[in-house]
Design a protein around this motif. Structure first.
Motif, PDB file in Angstrom:
ATOM      1  N   LEU A   1      12.855 -11.469   7.720  1.00 43.64           N
ATOM      2  CA  LEU A   1      12.949 -12.868   7.314  1.00 43.64           C
ATOM      3  C   LEU A   1      13.331 -13.752   8.505  1.00 43.64           C
ATOM      4  O   LEU A   1      12.842 -14.879   8.629  1.00 43.64           O
ATOM      5  CB  LEU A   1      13.976 -13.018   6.181  1.00 43.64           C
ATOM      6  CG  LEU A   1      13.595 -12.365   4.850  1.00 43.64           C
ATOM      7  CD1 LEU A   1      14.707 -12.570   3.832  1.00 43.64           C
ATOM      8  CD2 LEU A   1      12.289 -12.937   4.312  1.00 43.64           C
ATOM      9  N   TYR A   2      14.210 -13.244   9.367  1.00 45.35           N
ATOM     10  CA  TYR A   2      14.587 -14.029  10.547  1.00 45.35           C
ATOM     11  C   TYR A   2      13.379 -14.271  11.453  1.00 45.35           C
ATOM     12  O   TYR A   2      13.164 -15.377  11.951  1.00 45.35           O
ATOM     13  CB  TYR A   2      15.684 -13.294  11.318  1.00 45.35           C
ATOM     14  CG  TYR A   2      16.148 -14.029  12.556  1.00 45.35           C
ATOM     15  CD1 TYR A   2      16.997 -15.121  12.452  1.00 45.35           C
ATOM     16  CD2 TYR A   2      15.732 -13.629  13.824  1.00 45.35           C
ATOM     17  CE1 TYR A   2      17.423 -15.808  13.580  1.00 45.35           C
ATOM     18  CE2 TYR A   2      16.144 -14.303  14.950  1.00 45.35           C
ATOM     19  CZ  TYR A   2      16.994 -15.395  14.838  1.00 45.35           C
ATOM     20  OH  TYR A   2      17.405 -16.061  15.945  1.00 45.35           O
ATOM     21  N   GLU A   3      12.589 -13.239  11.633  1.00 49.23           N
ATOM     22  CA  GLU A   3      11.387 -13.380  12.471  1.00 49.23           C
ATOM     23  C   GLU A   3      10.439 -14.410  11.876  1.00 49.23           C
ATOM     24  O   GLU A   3       9.807 -15.175  12.610  1.00 49.23           O
ATOM     25  CB  GLU A   3      10.695 -12.020  12.584  1.00 49.23           C
ATOM     26  CG  GLU A   3       9.472 -12.031  13.489  1.00 49.23           C
ATOM     27  CD  GLU A   3       8.829 -10.662  13.613  1.00 49.23           C
ATOM     28  OE1 GLU A   3       7.753 -10.558  14.225  1.00 49.23           O
ATOM     29  OE2 GLU A   3       9.411  -9.682  13.090  1.00 49.23           O
ATOM     30  N   LEU A   4      10.343 -14.443  10.535  1.00 50.05           N
ATOM     31  CA  LEU A   4       9.432 -15.389   9.873  1.00 50.05           C
ATOM     32  C   LEU A   4       9.966 -16.815   9.923  1.00 50.05           C
ATOM     33  O   LEU A   4       9.258 -17.746  10.332  1.00 50.05           O
ATOM     34  CB  LEU A   4       9.232 -14.945   8.415  1.00 50.05           C
ATOM     35  CG  LEU A   4       8.336 -15.843   7.554  1.00 50.05           C
ATOM     36  CD1 LEU A   4       6.898 -15.800   8.057  1.00 50.05           C
ATOM     37  CD2 LEU A   4       8.398 -15.395   6.087  1.00 50.05           C
ATOM     38  N   PHE A   5      11.218 -17.016   9.538  1.00 43.63           N
ATOM     39  CA  PHE A   5      11.759 -18.367   9.415  1.00 43.63           C
ATOM     40  C   PHE A   5      12.117 -18.990  10.760  1.00 43.63           C
ATOM     41  O   PHE A   5      12.167 -20.219  10.872  1.00 43.63           O
ATOM     42  CB  PHE A   5      12.981 -18.362   8.488  1.00 43.63           C
ATOM     43  CG  PHE A   5      12.633 -18.287   7.037  1.00 43.63           C
ATOM     44  CD1 PHE A   5      12.408 -19.442   6.297  1.00 43.63           C
ATOM     45  CD2 PHE A   5      12.518 -17.070   6.391  1.00 43.63           C
ATOM     46  CE1 PHE A   5      12.086 -19.379   4.955  1.00 43.63           C
ATOM     47  CE2 PHE A   5      12.195 -16.983   5.057  1.00 43.63           C
ATOM     48  CZ  PHE A   5      11.971 -18.150   4.329  1.00 43.63           C
ATOM     49  N   SER A   6      12.384 -18.179  11.774  1.00 46.41           N
ATOM     50  CA  SER A   6      12.727 -18.739  13.081  1.00 46.41           C
ATOM     51  C   SER A   6      11.523 -19.398  13.748  1.00 46.41           C
ATOM     52  O   SER A   6      11.687 -20.123  14.736  1.00 46.41           O
ATOM     53  CB  SER A   6      13.309 -17.655  13.990  1.00 46.41           C
ATOM     54  OG  SER A   6      12.362 -16.617  14.204  1.00 46.41           O
ATOM     55  N   THR A   7      10.316 -19.167  13.234  1.00 45.20           N
ATOM     56  CA  THR A   7       9.138 -19.873  13.764  1.00 45.20           C
ATOM     57  C   THR A   7       9.146 -21.341  13.371  1.00 45.20           C
ATOM     58  O   THR A   7       8.431 -22.147  13.960  1.00 45.20           O
ATOM     59  CB  THR A   7       7.842 -19.214  13.248  1.00 45.20           C
ATOM     60  OG1 THR A   7       7.805 -19.305  11.814  1.00 45.20           O
ATOM     61  CG2 THR A   7       7.769 -17.756  13.674  1.00 45.20           C
ATOM     62  N   ILE A   8       9.964 -21.694  12.375  1.00 46.50           N
ATOM     63  CA  ILE A   8      10.036 -23.085  11.908  1.00 46.50           C
ATOM     64  C   ILE A   8      11.079 -23.868  12.680  1.00 46.50           C
ATOM     65  O   ILE A   8      10.866 -25.022  13.071  1.00 46.50           O
ATOM     66  CB  ILE A   8      10.354 -23.116  10.404  1.00 46.50           C
ATOM     67  CG1 ILE A   8       9.289 -22.356   9.614  1.00 46.50           C
ATOM     68  CG2 ILE A   8      10.459 -24.552   9.904  1.00 46.50           C
ATOM     69  CD1 ILE A   8       7.895 -22.917   9.729  1.00 46.50           C
ATOM     70  N   GLY A   9      12.236 -23.252  12.920  1.00 43.72           N
ATOM     71  CA  GLY A   9      13.320 -23.943  13.604  1.00 43.72           C
ATOM     72  C   GLY A   9      14.539 -23.059  13.702  1.00 43.72           C
ATOM     73  O   GLY A   9      14.542 -21.913  13.213  1.00 43.72           O
ATOM     74  N   PRO A  10      15.625 -23.543  14.332  1.00 38.62           N
ATOM     75  CA  PRO A  10      16.845 -22.733  14.502  1.00 38.62           C
ATOM     76  C   PRO A  10      17.442 -22.319  13.159  1.00 38.62           C
ATOM     77  O   PRO A  10      17.681 -23.158  12.291  1.00 38.62           O
ATOM     78  CB  PRO A  10      17.787 -23.668  15.260  1.00 38.62           C
ATOM     79  CG  PRO A  10      16.897 -24.688  15.894  1.00 38.62           C
ATOM     80  CD  PRO A  10      15.735 -24.870  14.976  1.00 38.62           C
ATOM     81  N   VAL A  11      17.661 -21.012  12.993  1.00 38.62           N
ATOM     82  CA  VAL A  11      18.218 -20.456  11.759  1.00 38.62           C
ATOM     83  C   VAL A  11      19.694 -20.147  11.980  1.00 38.62           C
ATOM     84  O   VAL A  11      20.061 -19.483  12.946  1.00 38.62           O
ATOM     85  CB  VAL A  11      17.459 -19.172  11.346  1.00 38.62           C
ATOM     86  CG1 VAL A  11      18.124 -18.528  10.140  1.00 38.62           C
ATOM     87  CG2 VAL A  11      15.998 -19.493  11.058  1.00 38.62           C
ATOM     88  N   VAL A  12      20.551 -20.630  11.082  1.00 42.80           N
ATOM     89  CA  VAL A  12      21.986 -20.385  11.193  1.00 42.80           C
ATOM     90  C   VAL A  12      22.349 -19.005  10.643  1.00 42.80           C
ATOM     91  O   VAL A  12      23.063 -18.237  11.276  1.00 42.80           O
ATOM     92  CB  VAL A  12      22.773 -21.471  10.444  1.00 42.80           C
ATOM     93  CG1 VAL A  12      24.276 -21.157  10.460  1.00 42.80           C
ATOM     94  CG2 VAL A  12      22.515 -22.828  11.060  1.00 42.80           C
ATOM     95  N   SER A  13      21.845 -18.671   9.463  1.00 45.39           N
ATOM     96  CA  SER A  13      22.168 -17.371   8.862  1.00 45.39           C
ATOM     97  C   SER A  13      21.120 -16.994   7.840  1.00 45.39           C
ATOM     98  O   SER A  13      20.440 -17.845   7.264  1.00 45.39           O
ATOM     99  CB  SER A  13      23.554 -17.403   8.198  1.00 45.39           C
ATOM    100  OG  SER A  13      23.541 -18.259   7.075  1.00 45.39           O
ATOM    101  N   ILE A  14      20.997 -15.684   7.624  1.00 42.91           N
ATOM    102  CA  ILE A  14      20.114 -15.126   6.599  1.00 42.91           C
ATOM    103  C   ILE A  14      20.867 -13.993   5.918  1.00 42.91           C
ATOM    104  O   ILE A  14      21.489 -13.168   6.581  1.00 42.91           O
ATOM    105  CB  ILE A  14      18.797 -14.589   7.200  1.00 42.91           C
ATOM    106  CG1 ILE A  14      17.964 -15.737   7.771  1.00 42.91           C
ATOM    107  CG2 ILE A  14      17.985 -13.830   6.148  1.00 42.91           C
ATOM    108  CD1 ILE A  14      16.666 -15.288   8.403  1.00 42.91           C
ATOM    109  N   ARG A  15      20.764 -13.959   4.602  1.00 39.96           N
ATOM    110  CA  ARG A  15      21.402 -12.871   3.868  1.00 39.96           C
ATOM    111  C   ARG A  15      20.516 -12.428   2.709  1.00 39.96           C
ATOM    112  O   ARG A  15      20.167 -13.235   1.860  1.00 39.96           O
ATOM    113  CB  ARG A  15      22.758 -13.300   3.328  1.00 39.96           C
ATOM    114  CG  ARG A  15      23.461 -12.163   2.594  1.00 39.96           C
ATOM    115  CD  ARG A  15      24.760 -12.602   1.981  1.00 39.96           C
ATOM    116  NE  ARG A  15      25.444 -11.487   1.355  1.00 39.96           N
ATOM    117  CZ  ARG A  15      26.556 -11.604   0.629  1.00 39.96           C
ATOM    118  NH1 ARG A  15      27.105 -12.785   0.471  1.00 39.96           N
ATOM    119  NH2 ARG A  15      27.109 -10.552   0.081  1.00 39.96           N
TER     120      ARG A  15
END
Length: 486
Positions: free
Chosen positions: A60-74
């Motif tokens: 999920l981090y690999e997918l969502f980080s293409t949009i912008g800076p990610v603070v956390s994923i759980r």
């Protein structure tokens, strides 16, 4: 202002068409997702549902980080088994990035399954209020979450769109769409109710909870008949049941050789006639002296759910009756069987059941269960038999516990021991979470660390490999400290 939403991947399924002859012309394109009001939804926190069980935070981090800076994923997991619950929370630094993630990544396929993204609703009262929520039924089986979303997006900003599916992922023929305002929901109901979607007329109405749908009697037209003699034919069934009302179909189920399976179905034109047949013909015994069982026909899933609820209730009742009266015994010699076990414990009271556990080959596993008629008898047996020699082995005797209760108790004990020893509970080597535990970004996934570093003490920041200023992915990469979920 939000970035322009990219087009979603092309669908391979049949295209969904909605016929609305009386509706005015729809907008040219559905509106892009907009940041919600601060009082209702979080502008930077997203809910990500319908996850495939093996989906991880790293993916999920690999997918969502293409949009912008990610603070956390759980990824949320079961407390005991650590299995994924099928949903996760993603927190961005900026609201526009979260809005763009909904536009670009909603229904993106991850591990072979489309994910569903919506803003996270932090207030449970608002989440359960049902405001803006509508119910759609009689949907074509080809309509999935994305097709439902695309169909209703023209009426307003959609918070969530979901088609109900069974355990195999097949559509159940109904779904739910929640808008951010009640006005948008009302507009969708007035424009789509009664229209055609994929050549099927759909019903669209306001969502109602089960308790709000009225407590009237269940209406049905199809009747199930069983315990039929093998000589009973469809004509004989029709002759008996047509006295209650007009029939639309009658069938006796048969096997591959054409012999009756002993049950059948009778469908009435009116539900009142079906109810009358159940009341008057249940127990009918004028054919070969076999009493028929006549009841409302149920779908397989409905029948399984009803039986499961019945068995669970019976199991709970048995557990309540046996609470404190059932004993677990281990460290038995291989020669001890049920009769010898009963002989060991019969002096303490009335034994209701006694069983030595065995493997598939019939060999003793060294453990057993003994149930007494009262908790007092069981308590006396524990007091006198625990540690007593039976042959050449000392017995272990204790009150039996459910597997879930025992696992939770052991987990609590291990956590207490870890804290007492000065460590951190639920932590693996080098401060990393154990396998299956939730991971928070920016923390790198296991495997990207360098050589083992000295483990810092509790409350100390962890130094990334390579020294200060260098993360596991080079200068400027994420560090090793945990980022708490928002």
């Amino acid at each position: 202002p939000h970035a322009v939403a990219q087009s979603s991947p092309k669908k391979t399924k049949k295209r969904t068409t909605t016929t609305m002859a009386s509706a005015p012309a729809a907008p040219a394109a559905p509106p892009a997702a907009t940041a919600p009001a601060a009082s209702n939804l979080s502008a930077t926190s997203l809910y990500c549902g319908d996850l495939e069980p093996s989906c991880t935070e790293a993916q999920l981090y690999e997918l969502f980080s293409t949009i912008g800076p990610v603070v956390s994923i759980r990824v949320c997991r079961d407390l005991i088994t650590r299995r994924s619950l099928g949903y996760a929370y993603v927190n961005f630094q900026q609201g526009p990035d979260a809005a763009r993630a909904i536009d670009v990544l909603n229904f993106q396929v991850v591990n072979g399954k489309p994910i569903r993204i919506m803003y996270s609703q932090r207030d449970p009262a608002l989440r359960k209020s049902g405001v803006g929520n509508i119910f759609i039924k009689n949907l074509d089986k080809d309509i999935d979450n994305k097709a439902l979303y695309d169909t209703f997006a023209q009426f307003g900003n959609i918070v969530s769109a979901k088609v109900a599916t069974d355990s195999q992922g097949q559509s159940k023929g109904y779904g739910f769409v929640q808008f951010d305002t009640a006005e948008a929901a009302d507009g969708a109901i007035s424009k789509v109710n009664g229209m055609l979607m994929n050549d099927k007329q759909v019903y669209v109405g306001p969502f109602q909870r089960r308790g709000e749908r009225g407590g009237g009697p269940t209406t049905f037209n199809n009747v199930y008949v069983k315990n039929l003699h093998e000589s009973v034919t469809e004509d004989m069934l029709r002759e008996v049941f047509e006295k209650c009302g007009t029939l639309t179909s009658v069938v006796v189920m048969k096997d591959g050789e054409g012999k009756s399976k002993g049950f059948g179905f009778v469908c009435f034109e009116e539900s009142e006639a079906a109810s009358k047949a159940v009341e008057e013909l249940d127990g009918y015994d004028k054919v070969e002296d076999k009493a028929w069982i006549v009841c409302r026909a149920q779908k397989k899933a409905e029948r399984e759910a009803e039986l499961k609820a019945k068995f669970d209730a019976e199991r709970r009742e048995r557990m309540e009756k046996m609470a404190g009266a059932n004993l677990y015994i281990k460290n038995l010699e291989d020669t001890v069987d049920d009769a010898k076990l009963r002989e060991l414990f019969q002096e303490f009271g009335t034994i209701t059941s006694c069983r030595v556990m065995r493997d598939t080959a019939g060999a003793s596993r060294g453990s057993a269960f003994v149930a007494f008629s009262s908790a007092d008898e069981a308590t006396r047996a524990v007091t006198e038999m625990n540690g007593k020699m039976a042959g050449n082995k000392p017995l272990y005797v204790a009150l039996a516990q459910r597997k879930e209760d025992r696992r939770m108790r052991l987990q609590a004990q291990f956590a207490q021991r870890a804290v007492a020893a000065g460590g951190m509970p639920n932590m693996g080597p080098y401060g990393m979470p154990p396998p299956g535990a939730p991971m928070y970004y920016g923390q790198p996934p296991p495997g990207v660390m360098g050589p083992p570093q000295p483990q810092p003490g509790f409350g100390m920041p962890m130094m990334p490999p390579g020294g200060p200023g260098r993360g596991p992915m080079g200068p400027g990469g994420p560090g090793m400290q945990y980022v708490m979920p928002m």
